[in-house]
Motif scaffolding. Sequence first.
Motif, mmCIF file in Angstrom:
data_model
loop_
_atom_site.group_PDB
_atom_site.id
_atom_site.type_symbol
_atom_site.label_atom_id
_atom_site.label_comp_id
_atom_site.label_asym_id
_atom_site.label_seq_id
_atom_site.Cartn_x
_atom_site.Cartn_y
_atom_site.Cartn_z
ATOM 1 N N ASP A 122 -3.914 109.010 27.074
ATOM 2 C CA ASP A 122 -5.307 109.284 27.413
ATOM 3 C C ASP A 122 -6.157 109.121 26.168
ATOM 4 O O ASP A 122 -5.715 109.428 25.075
ATOM 5 N N GLY A 123 -7.376 108.639 26.326
ATOM 6 C CA GLY A 123 -8.214 108.509 25.141
ATOM 7 C C GLY A 123 -9.333 107.541 25.391
ATOM 8 O O GLY A 123 -9.631 107.202 26.539
ATOM 9 N N ASP A 124 -9.956 107.073 24.309
ATOM 10 C CA ASP A 124 -11.121 106.213 24.439
ATOM 11 C C ASP A 124 -10.765 104.749 24.644
ATOM 12 O O ASP A 124 -11.622 103.946 25.036
ATOM 13 N N ASP A 125 -9.538 104.367 24.301
ATOM 14 C CA ASP A 125 -9.160 102.958 24.423
ATOM 15 C C ASP A 125 -9.133 102.541 25.902
ATOM 16 O O ASP A 125 -8.686 103.299 26.752
ATOM 17 N N ARG A 126 -9.611 101.329 26.165
ATOM 18 C CA ARG A 126 -9.699 100.868 27.557
ATOM 19 C C ARG A 126 -8.330 100.472 28.087
ATOM 20 O O ARG A 126 -7.664 99.595 27.523
ATOM 21 N N PRO A 127 -7.880 101.072 29.193
ATOM 22 C CA PRO A 127 -6.591 100.669 29.776
ATOM 23 C C PRO A 127 -6.684 99.243 30.305
ATOM 24 O O PRO A 127 -7.681 98.870 30.931
ATOM 25 N N LEU A 128 -5.637 98.451 30.047
ATOM 26 C CA LEU A 128 -5.664 97.040 30.425
ATOM 27 C C LEU A 128 -4.812 96.726 31.647
ATOM 28 O O LEU A 128 -4.962 95.665 32.244
ATOM 29 N N LEU A 129 -3.924 97.648 32.000
ATOM 30 C CA LEU A 129 -3.063 97.383 33.156
ATOM 31 C C LEU A 129 -3.686 97.967 34.412
ATOM 32 O O LEU A 129 -3.986 99.157 34.479
ATOM 33 N N ALA A 130 -3.860 97.108 35.396
ATOM 34 C CA ALA A 130 -4.398 97.540 36.688
ATOM 35 C C ALA A 130 -3.267 97.496 37.716
ATOM 36 O O ALA A 130 -2.310 96.729 37.576
ATOM 37 N N GLU A 131 -3.407 98.300 38.752
ATOM 38 C CA GLU A 131 -2.391 98.318 39.802
ATOM 39 C C GLU A 131 -2.625 97.119 40.726
ATOM 40 O O GLU A 131 -3.704 96.975 41.314
ATOM 41 N N THR A 150 -10.855 95.958 18.089
ATOM 42 C CA THR A 150 -10.177 96.060 16.786
ATOM 43 C C THR A 150 -8.668 96.154 16.933
ATOM 44 O O THR A 150 -7.949 96.007 15.948
ATOM 45 N N GLY A 151 -8.181 96.379 18.132
ATOM 46 C CA GLY A 151 -6.728 96.473 18.277
ATOM 47 C C GLY A 151 -6.287 96.371 19.720
ATOM 48 O O GLY A 151 -6.984 96.794 20.636
ATOM 49 N N GLU A 152 -5.115 95.739 19.896
ATOM 50 C CA GLU A 152 -4.440 95.687 21.192
ATOM 51 C C GLU A 152 -3.322 96.719 21.071
ATOM 52 O O GLU A 152 -2.330 96.506 20.369
ATOM 53 N N ILE A 153 -3.501 97.851 21.720
ATOM 54 C CA ILE A 153 -2.568 98.964 21.543
ATOM 55 C C ILE A 153 -1.507 98.904 22.645
ATOM 56 O O ILE A 153 -1.846 98.965 23.834
ATOM 57 N N VAL A 154 -0.260 98.755 22.251
ATOM 58 C CA VAL A 154 0.836 98.683 23.228
ATOM 59 C C VAL A 154 1.741 99.888 23.012
ATOM 60 O O VAL A 154 2.241 100.108 21.909
ATOM 61 N N THR A 155 1.909 100.682 24.059
ATOM 62 C CA THR A 155 2.659 101.938 23.942
ATOM 63 C C THR A 155 3.800 101.966 24.959
ATOM 64 O O THR A 155 3.825 101.168 25.895
ATOM 65 N N THR A 156 4.717 102.897 24.774
ATOM 66 C CA THR A 156 5.817 103.026 25.738
ATOM 67 C C THR A 156 5.624 104.247 26.640
ATOM 68 O O THR A 156 6.528 104.632 27.370
ATOM 69 N N ALA A 157 4.421 104.823 26.574
ATOM 70 C CA ALA A 157 4.068 105.890 27.524
ATOM 71 C C ALA A 157 2.555 105.831 27.703
ATOM 72 O O ALA A 157 1.840 105.385 26.795
ATOM 73 N N PRO A 158 2.044 106.237 28.850
ATOM 74 C CA PRO A 158 0.593 106.211 29.055
ATOM 75 C C PRO A 158 -0.095 107.158 28.071
ATOM 76 O O PRO A 158 0.469 108.186 27.700
#
Lengths: 431, 431
Positions: free
Chosen positions: B376-385, B366-374
Motif C-alpha cells: 500500500d502506498g503512493d506508488d501507482r499499481p500497474l497490475l489490473a485484474e 522515477t522507478g518501476e517498483i517490483v515486489t513479491t507482495a502487494p
Amino acid sequence: MPQNAPQTYATALLTDRYELTMLQAALAAGTAHRGAVFEVFARRLPGGRRYGVIAGTDRVLDALEAFRFEDDDLEFLAAEGIVDDRTLAFLADYRFSGNVHGYREGEVFFPGSPILVVEGTFAEAVLLETVILSILNHDCAIAAAASRMAGAAGGRPLIEMGSRRTHEAAAVAAARAAYLCGFSSTSNLMAGRRYGVPTAGTAAHAFVLLHDSEKEAFRAQLDSQGLGTTLLVDTYDVAAAVRTAVEVAGDELGAVRIDSGDLAAVAVDVRRRLDEYGARRTGIVVTGDLDEFAIAALAAAPVDAYGVGTALATGSGHPTASLVYKLVARENAAGEMTPVAKRSVGKPSKGGRKWAYRRTENGRATGEIVTTAPVDGDDRPLLAELVRDGRVIGREPLDAARERHRSALTELPMEARSLSPGDPAVPTIFN
Amino acid sequence: MPQNAPQTYATALLTDRYELTMLQAALAAGTAHRGAVFEVFARRLPGGRRYGVIAGTDRVLDALEAFRFEDDDLEFLAAEGIVDDRTLAFLADYRFSGNVHGYREGEVFFPGSPILVVEGTFAEAVLLETVILSILNHDCAIAAAASRMAGAAGGRPLIEMGSRRTHEAAAVAAARAAYLCGFSSTSNLMAGRRYGVPTAGTAAHAFVLLHDSEKEAFRAQLDSQGLGTTLLVDTYDVAAAVRTAVEVAGDELGAVRIDSGDLAAVAVDVRRRLDEYGARRTGIVVTGDLDEFAIAALAAAPVDAYGVGTALATGSGHPTASLVYKLVARENAAGEMTPVAKRSVGKPSKGGRKWAYRRTENGRATGEIVTTAPVDGDDRPLLAELVRDGRVIGREPLDAARERHRSALTELPMEARSLSPGDPAVPTIFN
C-alpha cells in the motif's frame, strides 16, 4: 496429411482502403474494366543476400479463393462511407476471373524476376494487391532466412520453434516456409494440422521447475515420453543435469538440450560427459538465439540438431522480402494492351508483361532471363500456370515444393551459399 | 464501432507441441494440477530503447476465450500420436479457470516489469504460453516502434500503411497497435472493421498508369473522391504533376502525396509550387520507407502527414519484443506455493509472484517498483485484474488504451523520447 486446407478466415478486408477507392474512381471513369497485367517482383534482395526463395504461392491461391465480400463486410464499407453503392454492388459479386502465372514454391529468384503475373481487368486485379503482397513478402522473407540456415546446418536437422516470437498466425506460415526450405520439423501444431509439417518438441524449464527435483522432472518426462525424448539440462547446473539424465534414463536416452551459455563449449563438455557415461548415441540439441551465422559457427561442435526460434520467425534481420505489385500493362482507350511504367526517382519499373527463364551451362545457373515475349529454347521456363479464368489449377503438395528448393539450390553457383553480403548469385538479363 | 470482435479462428493449436507433451507427462506424474504462477516479462528492451509499450492484452483475452480444442483438433493430435488418451480427454474439456492480472494496454514497461501474471494449475497455465507470447511479442514490438514514430512526428498525423509488408493477419494487429500508440489512421480495412481503427488512403501509381494521361487519372479520382482527396504526384514528373493537380482540382485540393526522391527537398519544392498556384491549404503527404529517424529528419520540412509502411509493420528493426513466459511459483508436494527460478547462464529469472508499481516524483516517473507482495502506498499499481476464475473481466475500449499511452508518456522523463540507444528511462527496483 492435411495439405492445403483452406484459409479459415475471409480475406477480402485484408486489403488497403485505397484499392477500393481506386476501384470506385475507375468504375465511375469507365476505366475499371480495362485489361491489366500486374507483376510481383523485387527491385533488390535484402541485406546483400545472394538469392531469394519463393514461398507462399499456395497460400496466395487459398486467399484468392477466399476473397469474397460477405454481407457484414459490405455493411461495414457502407456504414463507414468508404465506397459508393455502385462499388458495393461490384464487390458483392466479386470473383476473380482472370489468369495468374507464377514461379513455383521452392524456386529461387533474383532482382527483377516476375515471380507472380496477374492478368484480369484492372478492377479485379487491383483488389488483390494487398493480400498477395502480405503473403509473399512474409513467406518469402522467412524462406530466404530458412534456406540460409539449412545451408549453414549442413545435413544436421533443424527444428523450427519460433512461434512465440511472431504473430500467432504468422507463426503457422513461418513453420510452413521453414519446412519448405529444409527444416525437418516445427513446434507449431497448427502447421502440422493445416500443412502436414512434421511436429517436434522437447521440454521447457517450467517442467523442471514444476517438480521438486530435476530427477523427478526427468523421470516424469521419460515415463511419459519414452527413452527417445530430449531432456533439458540447463535449468540449474549442466554437468549435474547430464549425470542425472543418464542416471535416470540410462545410456539409451534420445537427446539432451542446451539452451544457454557458450553453446560450442558447453556442447563439447556435454558430449565428453555423455560419452564417459556410455551414452554415446545420446544426441545434443542446441537452442537459444541461433541464426545462420551462429549455426555455421557450431559446425565443428558436437551438435546433432538445432532448434531455431526468433531469427527464423523474423527473417533473420530481414522480416519482409521487399516485393512490390506493379501495373506493367493495361488496355488503352482504343482497346489495345499497352506497356506502362512509372518513372519515380529510384523506383523505376519495366513496362510490359514478362516471361522468365533460368539459363544453365553444364548444370549451373548462369542467367535469369526476363523477356517481354515467350521464347522457345533450352532455358527452363519459370512461370507456371496457377489460375486459369479464375479457377485455381496450380496447387501442389508441399513436399514437391520442398524437393524443388533442394534441386534449385544445387543448380546455383557455389558462392550462392555464402553467408556474407554480396551480389545476386545469378545476373538478371532483360531481353 | 465494432470493438473487440472475437477471434475469427480457433487458437488452441497455435501452440508449441511441447506444451502438450509436458502436460501429458505432468498428468501421469500427478503434478499437472499443482498450482502455478507464470509471468510474462522482458529481460531487456530491444535495441537500447528507453521504454516498452504494452499492446495486445485485449487480443490475449480474445485468444484465451477462443482457446478450445475442437473435435478435429483432437483427431489430429490422436492421429499423429502427439498425446495419449488421458491427455486428449483433458484437452477436450479444457477451459482456463484461473486468474490473470496484467499491465493495461498503452502502459509503458521496463526490463523485469511483470506485464502479465497468469495463475492457475500448471496444466491450464502452461498451455497458454505460446499464444500469449505470440500476441504480446508481436503487438508490443509494433507498439514500441509506433510510439517512437509518433514522438518523432510531433503533432503531425501518421497513417499506418504497412499491411503489404507483413503477414496478412499480423497486419491487422499491427494497425491496431499503431493506432493505440498515436497513429491517426490505417490503410487496413479489417482493422477498421474489427477494432474500429479509422481508415484512410490515397491512390497508387497503378491508378495513374491505368489512365491515358495523368490529367485523366487525377480527374477520375477527384470526380469520385471529391476535392479532399490526395493525389499522387510522382509517377512521372513531380513538378508537372503538381501543376496538373491544381489545374484539375483548383486551389481547394486536399493534398498531394510524394513517395520517392529526397523527400525533404521535394517537399520544399512542392510546397513552393502549391503556394505559387494559390493552393496554400493543400497538404503534403510523404511516404516511402519512413522510420522514426526519417520522420524526425523531416521535422523542418513542409510536411503535413506521414504514411509509414515497412518500418512500422516490422517493428523498425526489432520485430519481436523479447518477452518470455516463466514459471515463478508453484505448489510443492506438501501443497505449499513455493517460488522457483532457473539459473541458466545469462537467462536467470526471479522467483515468486510479483506486484508492480510506478513511482513518481513531481509528476515524473522515477522507478518501476517490483515486489513479491502487494504494497500500500503512493506508488501507482500497474497490475489490473483481467481474468477472474476463468472469466474475462478486463476488456476496455481501444480509445481508453490510446489515452492511457498518451498519459503514460507525459509522465516519463524527457530523455525517454530520445531516439538514440540508451538505458531504460526508468530504473526497475526489485523490493
